[in-house]
Design an enzyme around this catalytic site. Structure first.
Site, PDB file in Angstrom:
ATOM      1  N   LYS A  15     -10.227  -6.250  -1.810  1.00  0.00           N
ATOM      2  CA  LYS A  15     -10.866  -7.183  -0.871  1.00  0.00           C
ATOM      3  C   LYS A  15     -12.379  -7.178  -1.018  1.00  0.00           C
ATOM      4  CE  LYS A  15      -6.784  -6.825   0.552  1.00  0.00           C
ATOM      5  NZ  LYS A  15      -5.696  -7.691   0.819  1.00  0.00           N
ATOM      6  N   ASP A  70      -6.205   5.106   5.162  1.00  0.00           N
ATOM      7  CA  ASP A  70      -6.031   3.939   4.287  1.00  0.00           C
ATOM      8  C   ASP A  70      -7.257   3.056   4.486  1.00  0.00           C
ATOM      9  OD1 ASP A  70      -5.342   1.709   2.888  1.00  0.00           O
ATOM     10  OD2 ASP A  70      -3.485   1.277   3.993  1.00  0.00           O
ATOM     11  N   TRP A  95       0.451  -2.178   8.572  1.00  0.00           N
ATOM     12  CA  TRP A  95       0.704  -3.037   7.403  1.00  0.00           C
ATOM     13  C   TRP A  95       2.177  -2.904   7.020  1.00  0.00           C
ATOM     14  CZ3 TRP A  95      -0.025  -1.271   1.782  1.00  0.00           C
ATOM     15  CH2 TRP A  95       0.134  -2.352   0.906  1.00  0.00           C
TER      16      TRP A  95
END
Ligand code: CBA
Length: 442
Positions: free
Chosen positions: A291, A255, A174
């Site tokens: 999300k 993560d 990311w």
């Protein structure tokens, strides 16, 4: 201040004209403009260079400015329904009503947030029977979503990780990982992750790199739905990664921004995190509800550390508080209360898990549709990775130049590394998207 001076000069009342008065008024205006430009030249910020737009959120800005009605945004990883609209989950709507009807006060939460939320959040990621929870070896704080969690982690590790200041992240990762850890004071290095040629996990490269980096290194791992590649290790591959990590004494920092999004099953997606804990690792975890609950703007997440003993955990928690207090003092309560309402009510929780699956399933079906549309158009390229990759993203293999053409000629927006957020694909735009991709790749 300069503009205030200019405003005052130009709006001064105009008295009856006399040559003398007009001359003095012109001089006054000239003086005002000289002094204001002198002020402008001495701005404290005159040497601040114009920064580049954000690699991901900058795409949304450019998309919004595009006036073409059929524009397509596949930049940011945010779920859209089949009409291309954001979806507030019905379980979230219901939880909000319940939270509001309780007429709770708006007092500060403690530094580590809403306790009911952090408890339930850790049970979701680790499972209620996790030894880390039952043995009191978990230090957890609410965070400003996943980014805030990673940042707290970065700050904590910078202060307290005893062996180095280097953190290894996958290549690619990311886009924000590198900046965020660098800003925390750490040095960011990479380990191999993705095999471009075979569009697969570069397991050999990954294991070789974890083997060759210094002992006791900090290693960031994507728990599931790797961003941007959509390629995750299998359970067997995770076991191999854990073996090397153990033999080298590395520290895993997970993560987990997409629990539920990879497979549609929140427990399955937590496999790697739970497996490492079972294997006796001390871990750090950044967890996001952006999300999987669609709570993007509410900024709901947690940062936690699993330690060897409850005593160590207490000390770790005290230092996490010391990191958080001067950063933002304590987190916002509303989103955390909503998430806790969902996680703490059996029916609402079951409904939410179904809704997560609905989102994951729609993304999976859009993958198939995009692939079949490309094939129907006669594309000679192999697009099998569109359906083999998982999670929100597809790492298409499009070059930066092709991405630029998609944007300039077709109003199709994606990040320059060729990543598309499959959540932005719908039954209505998939054909035009496939035609655009085919046009720039044939
Ligand atoms: N970790 C990973 C791997 C992510 O992909 C994201 C979000 C986050 C942080 C952490 P949040 O702070 O909102 O909980 O998420 N990444 C994006 O979906 C987007 O939200 C993305 O498009 O890559 C972003 O902020 O860039």
């Amino acid at each position: 201040m300069a503009s205030a001076l200019l405003r005052r000069a130009s709006f001064a009342p105009v008295r009856p004209a006399s040559a003398l008065f007009l001359r003095s008024r012109v001089q006054h205006l000239q003086l005002a403009s000289i002094s204001s430009s002198a002020i402008l030249r001495s701005s404290f910020w005159k040497d601040v260079p114009l920064g580049p737009p954000d690699a991901i959120l900058g795409i949304t800005e450019a998309f919004k400015a595009d006036e073409f009605a059929e524009k397509i945004n596949l930049g940011v990883g945010a779920y859209r329904d089949d009409n291309g609209k954001p979806w507030v989950l019905p379980s979230v709507r219901e939880a909000e009503l319940r939270v509001v009807s309780k007429k709770l006060d708006k007092e500060y939460a403690g530094i580590t947030g809403v306790p009911a939320f952090t408890k339930l959040a850790s049970e979701l990621s680790l499972s209620p029977s996790s030894p880390a929870i039952t043995e009191g070896r978990l230090a957890i704080t609410q965070s400003i979503s996943g980014t805030g969690a990673l940042r707290i982690g970065g700050e904590f590790l910078d202060r307290w990780y005893p062996h180095s200041k280097e953190i290894y992240i996958p290549n690619p990762s990311w886009a924000n990982h590198k900046v965020l850890f660098t800003d925390s004071g750490l040095t960011v290095k990479q380990y191999r992750y993705y095999d471009n040629k075979n569009i697969a996990l570069d397991l050999d490269g990954l294991l070789a790199d974890l083997q060759s980096i210094p002992d006791k290194s900090m290693v960031l791992l994507h728990a599931c739905a790797h961003n941007p590649t959509g390629v995750d290790p299998t359970p067997e591959e995770w076991a191999k990664i854990a073996d090397v990590m153990r033999s080298k004494g590395h520290f895993p920092f997970f993560d987990m921004a997409y629990q539920g999004f990879a497979s549609g099953d929140a427990d399955r997606d937590a496999f790697a995190v739970r497996f490492f804990i079972e294997q006796g690792f001390e871990i750090a975890l950044a967890q996001s509800f952006a999300k999987n609950m669609g709570l993007y703007g509410e900024r709901v997440g947690t940062f936690s550390i699993v330690s060897e003993t409850p005593e160590i955990s207490k000390a770790v928690e005290s230092q996490i508080k010391i990191v958080v207090r001067p950063l933002y003092s304590n987190p916002p309560v509303h989103g955390a209360r909503v998430a806790a309402e969902i996680l703490g009510d059996a029916d609402l929780r079951a409904q939410w898990l179904e809704e997560v699956k609905t989102m994951a399933d729609r993304i999976i079906s859009m993958r198939s549709l995009l692939k079949s549309n490309l094939e129907q158009l006669g594309s000679q390229l192999n697009w099998s990775h569109i359906t083999s990759q998982i999670g929100m993203f597809c790492y298409t293999g499009l070059s930066p130049q092709q991405v630029d053409t998609l944007r300039s000629d077709y109003s199709v927006y994606l990040t320059r590394d060729g990543r598309i957020s499959v959540a932005g694909v719908t039954t209505k735009n998939v054909q035009r998207l496939a035609e655009s991709i085919h046009a720039v790749t044939k």
